[in-house]
Design a protein around this motif. Structure first.
Motif, PDB file in Angstrom:
ATOM      1  N   LYS A  25       0.833  -1.205   0.000  1.00 16.10           N
ATOM      2  CA  LYS A  25       0.000   0.000   0.000  1.00 16.10           C
ATOM      3  C   LYS A  25       0.869   1.256   0.000  1.00 16.10           C
ATOM      4  CE  LYS A  25      -4.508   1.411   1.712  1.00 16.10           C
ATOM      5  NZ  LYS A  25      -5.571   1.214   2.733  1.00 16.10           N
ATOM      6  N   TRP A 148      -8.680  -1.583  -0.340  1.00 16.49           N
ATOM      7  CA  TRP A 148      -7.617  -2.097  -1.195  1.00 16.49           C
ATOM      8  C   TRP A 148      -7.152  -3.467  -0.712  1.00 16.49           C
ATOM      9  CZ3 TRP A 148      -5.761   0.140  -5.706  1.00 16.49           C
ATOM     10  CH2 TRP A 148      -6.275   1.412  -5.989  1.00 16.49           C
ATOM     11  N   LEU A 151      -4.051  -5.341  -1.840  1.00 11.07           N
ATOM     12  CA  LEU A 151      -2.741  -4.927  -1.349  1.00 11.07           C
ATOM     13  C   LEU A 151      -2.461  -5.450   0.053  1.00 11.07           C
ATOM     14  CD1 LEU A 151      -2.719  -1.209  -2.567  1.00 11.07           C
ATOM     15  CD2 LEU A 151      -1.842  -3.241  -3.733  1.00 11.07           C
ATOM     16  N   SER A 153      -4.743  -5.084   2.968  1.00 10.96           N
ATOM     17  CA  SER A 153      -5.579  -4.561   4.066  1.00 10.96           C
ATOM     18  C   SER A 153      -7.038  -4.959   3.841  1.00 10.96           C
ATOM     19  CB  SER A 153      -5.441  -3.044   4.186  1.00 10.96           C
ATOM     20  OG  SER A 153      -5.686  -2.414   2.950  1.00 10.96           O
TER      21      SER A 153
END
Length: 374
Positions: A25, A148, A151, A153
């Protein structure tokens, strides 16, 4: 940040990352230049964290804008401050900074380790080599929010902590766009930016910025500045002419020659470009006249159908509540377990506040974890 802080305190540190590589991220943030922090007075900077300002204030005092700039420069990345006060690396990307940081951390990093819960006192992980268990003396969780997901999370940790009695606030999107079901006449301007405007927050303050009229609605920095209030029910109001008073707008509108259409007149005397004129037609018809039209241009409500999906949001609100942790960010229900970053229930607008908040809470959790594990 927590890992490096623990290493510097003399601890042996193992970083376990669910994804095949670390900092995904962070790297994504680098695609828009990596806005690390905001160069402004500390009290104003802290106030951007809204309801969490008092809670995060001591942490941000230890890792505020000046400290973030020094941190980046110590990693070999020169920074600069833009005209809006936003601070970026000169190279305008995240990868050199991340590589230098990973080299300096001094912790063992294992990727492809996904935490799945506990077995007795052991922490259990799924790995490519099968299930693995470890029994650390102290743990810092930095598992991100709930946007997201690709990525890393994905918010999957919430169920694990909730089952242990940890108090959690529901996840909500933050710094996101809003859905608008446009009429057909908007088609020619979809994808265009709306520049030189101001948007109003729930306290009546105006924020200068710009946003984009996308096929799905409205999004961009100007929207993000007021997104939390709009998400919570405040109307999305835009001033299309923030450099002119309402009286001046009305005066210019009144001086229309008879042969000029209203659209032509607004373009000529108010310099309203096609996308702004399209928004006025979309949300203001039937158009009032005189002072009524001036008021409309100075306070146009963009009617929407709510936020875009949470996984598209730049960040999320919700997560581990203030009451669930002590002053050192240790979970009250899980002694020896600390939390940092977007796992905590705080939010802030884009503009450098998000990364700085994560760095500050990581540093704070790392310091207190080091003290606890003596």
């Amino acid at each position: 940040m927590a890992a490096e802080t623990l290493v510097r305190a003399g601890r042996s540190v193992l970083v376990l990352e669910a994804k095949p590589s670390v900092g995904r991220k962070f790297l994504m943030a680098g695609k828009s230049g990596l806005n690390l922090t905001k160069d402004e007075a500390q009290d104003r900077f802290v106030s951007a964290y809204g309801a969490a300002a008092a809670w995060l204030g001591p942490m941000l005092a230890g890792m505020g804008p000046d400290a973030v700039k020094t941190w980046a420069e110590d990693l070999g990345q020169e920074v600069f401050t833009g005209s809006s006060g936003r601070v970026f690396p000169v190279v305008m990307k995240a990868s050199p900074l991340l590589r230098a940081w990973v080299r300096r951390v001094g912790a063992e990093i294992r990727t492809g380790w996904r935490w799945t819960g506990w077995s007795g006192e052991d922490w259990v992980f799924d790995t490519a080599a099968g299930v693995r268990r470890i029994a650390p003396r102290v743990v810092v969780l930095a598992l991100g929010g709930a946007s997201w997901a690709r990525l890393g999370s994905d918010g999957a940790w919430a169920g694990l902590l909730s089952a242990k009695g940890v108090s959690l606030a529901p996840f909500r999107p933050a710094n996101m766009g809003f859905v608008v079901d446009w009429s057909a006449h908007m088609t020619p301007v979809l994808g265009q930016p709306v520049k030189g405007v101001a948007l109003r927050d729930g306290a009546g303050r105006w924020h200068r910025g710009e946003f984009v009229v996308s096929a799905h609605g409205v999004e961009g920095g100007g929207i993000y500045a007021v997104a939390a209030d709009v998400r919570d029910g405040v109307p999305l109001i835009v001033d299309l002419l923030p450099d002119l008073s309402g009286e001046e707008v009305a005066r210019r509108l009144a001086a229309r020659p008879g042969k000029r259409t209203l659209a032509q007149h607004m373009a000529k005397v108010l310099r309203l470009d096609p996308v702004k004129r399209a928004l006025v037609q979309e949300f203001g018809r039937p158009l009032p006249e005189g002072e009524g039209l001036a008021r409309l241009l100075k306070g146009l409500e963009i009617r929407h159908a709510g936020p875009r999906p949470m996984d598209e949001a730049i960040s999320t609100a919700g997560g581990v509540t203030r009451d669930a942790v002590d002053d050192g960010l240790m979970l009250r229900d899980l002694p020896g377990v600390f939390v940092a970053g977007e796992m905590l229930d705080w939010e802030a607008p884009t503009g450098g506040y998000l990364i700085t908040g994560c760095l500050a809470t990581g540093l704070w959790a790392g310091r207190h974890a080091a003290e606890w594990s003596r």
